[in-house]
Design a protein around this motif. Structure first.
Motif, PDB file in Angstrom:
ATOM      1  N   ILE A  80     -41.456   0.743  -0.808  1.00 35.15           N
ATOM      2  CA  ILE A  80     -40.837  -0.496  -1.312  1.00 35.15           C
ATOM      3  C   ILE A  80     -39.468  -0.698  -0.653  1.00 35.15           C
ATOM      4  CG2 ILE A  80     -39.865  -1.625  -3.343  1.00 35.15           C
ATOM      5  CD1 ILE A  80     -42.093  -0.248  -4.984  1.00 35.15           C
ATOM      6  N   LYS A  81     -38.655   0.355  -0.649  1.00 34.80           N
ATOM      7  CA  LYS A  81     -37.328   0.274  -0.039  1.00 34.80           C
ATOM      8  C   LYS A  81     -37.420  -0.032   1.456  1.00 34.80           C
ATOM      9  CE  LYS A  81     -34.342   3.460  -0.782  1.00 34.80           C
ATOM     10  NZ  LYS A  81     -33.772   4.833  -0.889  1.00 34.80           N
ATOM     11  N   PHE A  82     -38.370   0.621   2.109  1.00 30.26           N
ATOM     12  CA  PHE A  82     -38.527   0.441   3.554  1.00 30.26           C
ATOM     13  C   PHE A  82     -38.973  -0.986   3.882  1.00 30.26           C
ATOM     14  CE2 PHE A  82     -40.821   2.102   7.584  1.00 30.26           C
ATOM     15  CZ  PHE A  82     -39.680   1.879   8.344  1.00 30.26           C
ATOM     16  N   ALA A  83     -39.965  -1.474   3.170  1.00 27.97           N
ATOM     17  CA  ALA A  83     -40.453  -2.844   3.392  1.00 27.97           C
ATOM     18  C   ALA A  83     -39.342  -3.861   3.147  1.00 27.97           C
ATOM     19  CB  ALA A  83     -41.653  -3.126   2.488  1.00 27.97           C
ATOM     20  N   TRP A  84     -38.559  -3.640   2.093  1.00 31.02           N
ATOM     21  CA  TRP A  84     -37.429  -4.523   1.782  1.00 31.02           C
ATOM     22  C   TRP A  84     -36.412  -4.534   2.927  1.00 31.02           C
ATOM     23  CZ3 TRP A  84     -35.563  -8.102  -1.550  1.00 31.02           C
ATOM     24  CH2 TRP A  84     -34.179  -8.290  -1.599  1.00 31.02           C
ATOM     25  N   SER A  85     -36.055  -3.364   3.411  1.00 36.91           N
ATOM     26  CA  SER A  85     -35.053  -3.268   4.474  1.00 36.91           C
ATOM     27  C   SER A  85     -35.551  -3.905   5.766  1.00 36.91           C
ATOM     28  CB  SER A  85     -34.689  -1.802   4.722  1.00 36.91           C
ATOM     29  OG  SER A  85     -33.582  -1.698   5.592  1.00 36.91           O
ATOM     30  N   LEU A  86     -36.800  -3.648   6.137  1.00 31.81           N
ATOM     31  CA  LEU A  86     -37.347  -4.235   7.360  1.00 31.81           C
ATOM     32  C   LEU A  86     -37.391  -5.761   7.261  1.00 31.81           C
ATOM     33  CD1 LEU A  86     -40.365  -1.872   8.184  1.00 31.81           C
ATOM     34  CD2 LEU A  86     -38.047  -1.777   9.089  1.00 31.81           C
ATOM     35  N   ALA A  87     -37.817  -6.256   6.121  1.00 34.89           N
ATOM     36  CA  ALA A  87     -37.947  -7.706   5.928  1.00 34.89           C
ATOM     37  C   ALA A  87     -36.597  -8.414   5.920  1.00 34.89           C
ATOM     38  CB  ALA A  87     -38.700  -7.997   4.630  1.00 34.89           C
ATOM     39  N   ARG A  88     -35.552  -7.714   5.523  1.00 37.36           N
ATOM     40  CA  ARG A  88     -34.223  -8.334   5.400  1.00 37.36           C
ATOM     41  C   ARG A  88     -33.334  -8.114   6.617  1.00 37.36           C
ATOM     42  NH1 ARG A  88     -31.598  -9.038   1.054  1.00 37.36           N
ATOM     43  NH2 ARG A  88     -30.588 -10.571   2.399  1.00 37.36           N
ATOM     44  N   SER A  89     -33.797  -7.333   7.614  1.00 40.21           N
ATOM     45  CA  SER A  89     -32.939  -6.933   8.733  1.00 40.21           C
ATOM     46  C   SER A  89     -32.959  -7.930   9.882  1.00 40.21           C
ATOM     47  CB  SER A  89     -33.366  -5.562   9.260  1.00 40.21           C
ATOM     48  OG  SER A  89     -33.102  -4.548   8.322  1.00 40.21           O
ATOM     49  N   ARG A  90     -31.810  -8.072  10.519  1.00 40.65           N
ATOM     50  CA  ARG A  90     -31.747  -8.841  11.762  1.00 40.65           C
ATOM     51  C   ARG A  90     -32.338  -8.010  12.908  1.00 40.65           C
ATOM     52  NH1 ARG A  90     -32.543 -10.735  15.740  1.00 40.65           N
ATOM     53  NH2 ARG A  90     -31.353 -12.164  17.056  1.00 40.65           N
ATOM     54  N   TYR A  91     -32.021  -6.704  12.892  1.00 42.70           N
ATOM     55  CA  TYR A  91     -32.536  -5.803  13.913  1.00 42.70           C
ATOM     56  C   TYR A  91     -33.178  -4.577  13.272  1.00 42.70           C
ATOM     57  CZ  TYR A  91     -29.437  -8.475  17.010  1.00 42.70           C
ATOM     58  OH  TYR A  91     -28.817  -9.490  17.691  1.00 42.70           O
ATOM     59  N   ILE A  92     -34.294  -4.153  13.843  1.00 49.00           N
ATOM     60  CA  ILE A  92     -34.938  -2.891  13.471  1.00 49.00           C
ATOM     61  C   ILE A  92     -34.969  -2.046  14.733  1.00 49.00           C
ATOM     62  CG2 ILE A  92     -37.027  -1.771  12.595  1.00 49.00           C
ATOM     63  CD1 ILE A  92     -37.783  -4.605  11.449  1.00 49.00           C
ATOM     64  N   LEU A  93     -34.350  -0.870  14.678  1.00 49.83           N
ATOM     65  CA  LEU A  93     -34.299   0.020  15.833  1.00 49.83           C
ATOM     66  C   LEU A  93     -35.170   1.240  15.592  1.00 49.83           C
ATOM     67  CD1 LEU A  93     -30.475   0.004  16.694  1.00 49.83           C
ATOM     68  CD2 LEU A  93     -32.283  -1.284  17.794  1.00 49.83           C
ATOM     69  N   ILE A  94     -36.128   1.492  16.479  1.00 45.88           N
ATOM     70  CA  ILE A  94     -36.942   2.698  16.409  1.00 45.88           C
ATOM     71  C   ILE A  94     -36.876   3.404  17.760  1.00 45.88           C
ATOM     72  CG2 ILE A  94     -38.454   1.770  14.616  1.00 45.88           C
ATOM     73  CD1 ILE A  94     -40.554   1.235  16.728  1.00 45.88           C
ATOM     74  N   ASP A  95     -37.223   4.692  17.772  1.00 46.39           N
ATOM     75  CA  ASP A  95     -37.059   5.476  19.000  1.00 46.39           C
ATOM     76  C   ASP A  95     -38.321   6.233  19.401  1.00 46.39           C
ATOM     77  OD1 ASP A  95     -37.107   7.373  16.981  1.00 46.39           O
ATOM     78  OD2 ASP A  95     -35.563   8.637  17.903  1.00 46.39           O
ATOM     79  N   ASP A  96     -39.435   5.955  18.709  1.00 45.26           N
ATOM     80  CA  ASP A  96     -40.650   6.725  18.966  1.00 45.26           C
ATOM     81  C   ASP A  96     -41.846   5.978  18.376  1.00 45.26           C
ATOM     82  OD1 ASP A  96     -42.363   8.813  19.704  1.00 45.26           O
ATOM     83  OD2 ASP A  96     -40.971  10.365  19.036  1.00 45.26           O
ATOM     84  N   PHE A  97     -42.989   6.615  18.420  1.00 46.75           N
ATOM     85  CA  PHE A  97     -44.211   6.076  17.836  1.00 46.75           C
ATOM     86  C   PHE A  97     -44.027   5.889  16.328  1.00 46.75           C
ATOM     87  CE2 PHE A  97     -48.702   6.841  16.394  1.00 46.75           C
ATOM     88  CZ  PHE A  97     -49.281   5.751  17.027  1.00 46.75           C
ATOM     89  N   PHE A  98     -44.446   4.727  15.781  1.00 47.73           N
ATOM     90  CA  PHE A  98     -44.211   4.447  14.353  1.00 47.73           C
ATOM     91  C   PHE A  98     -45.371   3.630  13.797  1.00 47.73           C
ATOM     92  CE2 PHE A  98     -40.257   4.772  11.689  1.00 47.73           C
ATOM     93  CZ  PHE A  98     -40.922   4.604  10.488  1.00 47.73           C
TER      94      PHE A  98
END
Length: 380
Positions: A80-98
């Motif tokens: 829930i927290k993760f989905a909320w943060s992704l949906a509300r973010s201007r940028y999502i930064l990842i560094d590997d397979f996800f």
């Protein structure tokens, strides 16, 4: 097994629904979500970008979702927290397979940015492996929702576009943040001092760093054959010399045994998450198909490629370039050849290393993190 697959599908579906629901709410233009499914703590490219943000008096608001493995448990509350943060973010930064993120249709106001943990382009990855053992299905959604990918050189745009299944216009050669380290002499000196306190046995020693990549199809099946390196022969050759050998296995490799009878020469340092720190103290790097060669090349020191399975690896995995022509160092197929190449009389091939660097990096100024944050601010 069927129940487990059903549970995973239900979890992924629920996560997608949560993201879609939260996407109704306007984004926070100052929010960046840092996420990794292969790091429990902030390190590598993500750490360098976060440090640069903080240097600018918190230009953005940063949120972190870090897991050591894709197998780590993700509770409903976490999702829930993760989905909320992704949906509300201007940028999502990842560094590997996800895998979890690849199921999402990223909203137009958000950029999903891959800051891939490897520099350059070397062994084939992603959709470049279509039809090879362990390669992706044509129906796969993996990687395809990236809106930006930062890489080290304009020469590798084609390879990254193919590997991730995205448009070449998505690939931006602004540099790799983690390579900034090798242009910061003060920081390198501090790291060396720190490592000498943590690893006192390295003091006044010449250091061979053995850092092979994993074998297998990914994080869950990763291994390295225990019998490829002749420990006894290397021990007999170097145990009474001024050399020691540090062994840094890929983070995906969880099981590997080195006999205690070699403990005064071979030292397992795999618990150090950031291999770049270990590169600083190494006098010679022994590796195989690892992208660590790009960072180590910046130090212009000796690299040896220990590749007993080269023909098999070419057949099953493949490279973007002719391996023997591309690598900036000699190749050993056995421990005997490795011992020969470790001879101090055989020096680093500096002209070949410099040519390798020139091809693999557009910028050699230690300002990749700064360039990327400048860019994010500009398009904000």
């Amino acid at each position: 097994m069927k129940l487990l697959k059903l549970f995973r599908k239900a979890k992924t579906f629920s996560f997608k629904i949560l993201y879609m629901c939260f996407s109704i709410i306007p984004i926070n233009k100052k929010r960046i979500t840092f996420a990794s499914d292969s790091r429990a703590t902030l390190s590598g490219n993500l750490e360098y970008l976060y440090t640069e943000i903080n240097r600018r008096n918190k230009q953005f608001s940063s949120v972190f979702f870090l897991k050591a493995s894709i197998n780590d448990k993700k509770t409903l509350f976490y999702l829930i927290k993760f989905a909320w943060s992704l949906a509300r973010s201007r940028y999502i930064l990842i560094d590997d397979f996800f895998p979890l993120i690849y199921q999402l249709k990223i909203r137009k106001e958000t950029d999903l940015i891959q800051v891939w943990h490897a520099a350059g382009a070397f062994k084939k990855f992603g959709y470049s492996r279509m039809g090879l053992p362990g390669g992706p299905s044509p129906k796969s959604k993996n990687h395809k929702n990236y809106t930006k990918v930062f890489v080290s050189s304009s020469n590798v745009i084609e390879q990254y576009a193919e590997g991730f299944g995205v448009s070449p216009s998505t690939i931006l050669p602004l540099g790799l943040p983690r390579t900034d380290l090798f242009f910061d002499l003060k920081k390198m000196s501090k790291i060396e001092t720190y490592l000498k306190t943590k690893l006192p046995f390295i003091i006044n020693k010449k250091i061979i760093l053995f850092a092979p990549t994993f074998r297998g199809n990914g994080q869950l099946s990763a291994y390295y054959p225990n019998d490829w390196l002749d420990y006894e022969k290397l021990y007999e050759t170097y145990a009474n010399s001024n050399y020691i050998c540090l062994i840094k296995f890929h983070p995906f490799i969880k099981e590997y045994t080195i006999s205690d009878k070699y403990k005064d020469f071979f030292f397992d340092v795999s618990e150090f998450r950031e291999i770049n720190d270990l590169l600083i103290i190494a006098d010679v790097l022994v590796t195989d198909y690892s992208s660590v060669i790009f960072e180590y090349a910046l130090l212009k020191k000796k690299i040896i490629f220990f590749t007993p399975d080269l023909d098999e690896y070419i057949e099953k995995r493949g490279f973007y370039f002719d391996f023997k022509q591309f690598v900036p160092g000699p190749v050993a197929y056995s421990s005997d050849e490795l011992i020969h190449l470790l001879d101090e009389q055989i020096k680093a091939d500096i002209p070949k290393i410099e040519k390798f660097i020139e091809y693999s990096f557009d910028y050699l100024d230690g300002r990749s993190s700064e360039r990327i944050i400048d860019y994010l601010i500009e398009i904000q």
